[in-house]
Scaffold this motif. Sequence first.
Motif, short mmCIF file in Angstrom:
data_model
loop_
_atom_site.label_atom_id
_atom_site.label_comp_id
_atom_site.label_asym_id
_atom_site.label_seq_id
_atom_site.Cartn_x
_atom_site.Cartn_y
_atom_site.Cartn_z
N ARG A 1 -46.48 -26.60 -32.36
CA ARG A 1 -47.37 -27.29 -31.43
C ARG A 1 -48.53 -26.39 -31.02
O ARG A 1 -49.52 -26.84 -30.44
CB ARG A 1 -46.58 -27.75 -30.22
N VAL A 2 -48.39 -25.08 -31.32
CA VAL A 2 -49.44 -24.10 -31.06
C VAL A 2 -49.59 -23.26 -32.32
O VAL A 2 -48.62 -22.75 -32.86
CB VAL A 2 -49.08 -23.21 -29.86
N VAL A 3 -50.82 -23.12 -32.80
CA VAL A 3 -51.13 -22.31 -33.99
C VAL A 3 -51.50 -20.91 -33.50
O VAL A 3 -52.22 -20.76 -32.51
CB VAL A 3 -52.30 -22.93 -34.78
N THR A 4 -51.02 -19.88 -34.21
CA THR A 4 -51.24 -18.51 -33.75
C THR A 4 -51.95 -17.64 -34.79
O THR A 4 -51.85 -17.89 -35.99
CB THR A 4 -49.90 -17.82 -33.41
N ALA B 1 -51.52 -27.88 -24.57
CA ALA B 1 -52.39 -26.94 -23.86
C ALA B 1 -51.92 -26.74 -22.43
O ALA B 1 -51.89 -25.62 -21.92
CB ALA B 1 -53.83 -27.43 -23.89
N VAL B 2 -51.53 -27.83 -21.78
CA VAL B 2 -51.04 -27.74 -20.40
C VAL B 2 -49.76 -26.91 -20.35
O VAL B 2 -49.61 -26.02 -19.51
CB VAL B 2 -50.82 -29.15 -19.80
N GLU B 3 -48.84 -27.18 -21.27
CA GLU B 3 -47.58 -26.44 -21.31
C GLU B 3 -47.83 -24.96 -21.62
O GLU B 3 -47.23 -24.07 -21.01
CB GLU B 3 -46.63 -27.05 -22.35
N LEU B 4 -48.74 -24.68 -22.54
CA LEU B 4 -49.08 -23.30 -22.88
C LEU B 4 -49.67 -22.58 -21.67
O LEU B 4 -49.28 -21.45 -21.35
CB LEU B 4 -50.09 -23.29 -24.04
N GLY C 1 -41.11 -20.41 -27.14
CA GLY C 1 -40.08 -21.32 -27.63
C GLY C 1 -40.56 -22.42 -28.56
O GLY C 1 -41.15 -22.16 -29.59
N THR C 2 -40.31 -23.66 -28.14
CA THR C 2 -40.59 -24.81 -29.01
C THR C 2 -42.08 -25.01 -29.28
O THR C 2 -42.44 -25.64 -30.26
CB THR C 2 -40.01 -26.11 -28.43
N LEU C 3 -42.93 -24.49 -28.41
CA LEU C 3 -44.37 -24.59 -28.71
C LEU C 3 -44.67 -23.92 -30.04
O LEU C 3 -45.53 -24.39 -30.79
CB LEU C 3 -45.20 -23.92 -27.61
N ILE C 4 -43.94 -22.87 -30.36
CA ILE C 4 -44.15 -22.15 -31.61
C ILE C 4 -43.27 -22.72 -32.72
O ILE C 4 -43.76 -23.02 -33.81
CB ILE C 4 -43.88 -20.64 -31.43
N THR C 5 -41.99 -22.89 -32.44
CA THR C 5 -41.06 -23.33 -33.49
C THR C 5 -41.38 -24.73 -34.00
O THR C 5 -41.16 -25.03 -35.16
CB THR C 5 -39.59 -23.27 -33.01
N GLU C 6 -41.91 -25.58 -33.14
CA GLU C 6 -42.30 -26.93 -33.55
C GLU C 6 -43.76 -27.00 -33.98
O GLU C 6 -44.30 -28.08 -34.19
CB GLU C 6 -42.04 -27.92 -32.41
#
Length: 153
Positions: free
Chosen positions: A142-145, A98-101, A135-140
Amino acid sequence: MLLVERVLGSRIDPLLSDRLHHLEHHGQVDILNLPAAELARRRFRATSAAGEEIAIALPRDQKLFDGAVLVLEDHKAIVVRVDSEHWLRLQPRSIADAVELGYHAGNLHWRVRFQGEALLVALEAPVDSYLDRLGTLITERRVVTSVSKTDDL
């Protein structure tokens, strides 16, 4: 080209609504369809549904909105209609995510709102443009969209 330098009021204002109603019955109300992102602008050109070229040049203290009456004459009116806005819903899986997002959204100057623990981003470009930037928030994962219209929120 028609120059509009002020908003006359809202289509629901009692003083304007009766006149607009009469003009609507005679097919004399033209619509200026705008994407929601345009509402923040004060100076731009657009074309109405009937094909009239319109130059908008509003003072700083006025903003466009859905239902804004731009022209109200005896035989003609022009009213703003805002297209449904689409939002990208981003649900981080952890506090660190969340912080990174939030850091990315702030740095990229995205227009956002909050819904519980999710961050909603106004879509002003293709969805993939936003997802690529994360980037990696999506590919890994870590964030659902997901994507939804304003009316669905």
